[in-house]
Design an enzyme around this catalytic site. Sequence first.
Site, PDB file in Angstrom:
ATOM      1  N   GLU A   1       3.198  -2.810  -1.066  1.00 11.70           N
ATOM      2  CA  GLU A   1       3.463  -4.139  -1.617  1.00 11.70           C
ATOM      3  C   GLU A   1       4.610  -4.842  -0.886  1.00 11.70           C
ATOM      4  O   GLU A   1       4.562  -6.050  -0.660  1.00 11.70           O
ATOM      5  CB  GLU A   1       3.754  -4.047  -3.113  1.00 11.70           C
ATOM      6  CG  GLU A   1       2.524  -3.828  -3.961  1.00 11.70           C
ATOM      7  CD  GLU A   1       1.504  -4.960  -3.825  1.00 11.70           C
ATOM      8  OE1 GLU A   1       1.908  -6.116  -3.600  1.00 11.70           O
ATOM      9  OE2 GLU A   1       0.303  -4.677  -3.927  1.00 11.70           O
TER      10      GLU A   1
ATOM     11  N   TYR B   1       6.770 -10.897  -8.662  1.00 11.86           N
ATOM     12  CA  TYR B   1       5.416 -10.532  -8.236  1.00 11.86           C
ATOM     13  C   TYR B   1       5.330  -9.061  -7.838  1.00 11.86           C
ATOM     14  O   TYR B   1       4.464  -8.317  -8.306  1.00 11.86           O
ATOM     15  CB  TYR B   1       4.936 -11.401  -7.062  1.00 11.86           C
ATOM     16  CG  TYR B   1       3.720 -10.775  -6.414  1.00 11.86           C
ATOM     17  CD1 TYR B   1       2.481 -10.864  -7.030  1.00 11.86           C
ATOM     18  CD2 TYR B   1       3.831 -10.004  -5.245  1.00 11.86           C
ATOM     19  CE1 TYR B   1       1.366 -10.226  -6.485  1.00 11.86           C
ATOM     20  CE2 TYR B   1       2.732  -9.372  -4.702  1.00 11.86           C
ATOM     21  CZ  TYR B   1       1.498  -9.489  -5.327  1.00 11.86           C
ATOM     22  OH  TYR B   1       0.413  -8.840  -4.806  1.00 11.86           O
TER      23      TYR B   1
ATOM     24  N   ASP C   1       0.721 -13.950  -7.014  1.00 14.59           N
ATOM     25  CA  ASP C   1       1.079 -14.366  -5.660  1.00 14.59           C
ATOM     26  C   ASP C   1       0.244 -15.587  -5.309  1.00 14.59           C
ATOM     27  O   ASP C   1      -0.421 -16.180  -6.171  1.00 14.59           O
ATOM     28  CB  ASP C   1       0.871 -13.225  -4.668  1.00 14.59           C
ATOM     29  CG  ASP C   1      -0.602 -12.852  -4.504  1.00 14.59           C
ATOM     30  OD1 ASP C   1      -1.439 -13.299  -5.318  1.00 14.59           O
ATOM     31  OD2 ASP C   1      -0.915 -12.114  -3.549  1.00 14.59           O
TER      32      ASP C   1
END
Length: 365
Positions: free
Chosen positions: A45, A125, A143
């Site tokens: 991520e 996020y 996102d």
Amino acid sequence: MPFADAATLLAPLAPWFDAVRRPMPWRAGDLDAPHPDPYAVLVSEIMLQQTQVATVIPYFLRWMGRFPDAASLAAGTEDEIHGLWAGLGYYRRARSLQGAARAIAEGGFPRTLEGLLDLPGLGPYTAAAVAAQAFQLPTPALDGNAFRVAARVLALEDDPRRHAGALRDWLAPALAAHGPSRLTQAVMELGATVCTPAPRCASCPLQGACAARVLGIQDRIPPAQPRTKVTEVEIHLAAIASGPGWLLRPPGAKGLLAGLWSWPSAGAVPAFQGAAEPAAAYGIEGREPAGWIQVYSHRRETVRPIVARVASEAAPPGMEWVRADRLSDLPMGRRDQRLRDAVDAPGAPLTAAGLNALREILAGS
């Protein structure tokens, strides 16, 4: 205004994703259980922030081969970390990732959204995406892709980021109903492959329920954001060799390129300033390989590379001589890597502007 029930509206996404999901090295096989390696989710991520999947995959594999867990990353050296990250861009992410790894190695992996938000480098996020995929928490991760999908499905004609809180509340029951990890990744996949800026509505599993498509306004939702002004600059980037090795700027502690070595540079230098003497008169011999355009998010550089050799001398302030046998191992950004790869390339004779740039660099100005 009230939104249509997300659990019902988004129900087709789960089976669609199970049928079409792309293989990615960080994705778990069982999307109904907690992820077997939360650290892999965290690494992916952070790498995926502002970077495409195809670019990230080889970096992820190399990274996990060297730093397979938080403890190994916590103990990693700055040169190792930046060397593995070099070329991926946004280098502060590498420093944040090591900071998060140190916190995890010391106190364990946080298993709540609040705990994840306390880790370095994790905003709303990223923390929500890790919580949903690693621990099956119904924490909506919004996102650019997710905002675009939600805006079109609900026909939000203004900036969907203005509705972030309401959209998180709307999405949470759908995550709980269809599986947090599965639906989080399904929304990401839909936005990346189908509900793109130029939507491919005929391939969309939500086409029958998409309010924007019903109204025929999907092409203009969400509204285009004003473009950031790009600064145009011209630089001379110099690979300067001497007896002690190559002249380089050592890594700084802060800034976008912290932790990375770089070649010295000078701005555009007028050719007529003190260029009457030939390069040899200054103890310089050099050439100019082909230049290129280096594009960053807010900056566009016209790079004029120089490869030169000078008589051995003290390094100018803020620079140092680095042995030639170390050059290939130094962590560098993409622009500086490109010149490193060209130090043996042929080039045109040194121009007066190039000579002046070298003199400016060597004078430390």
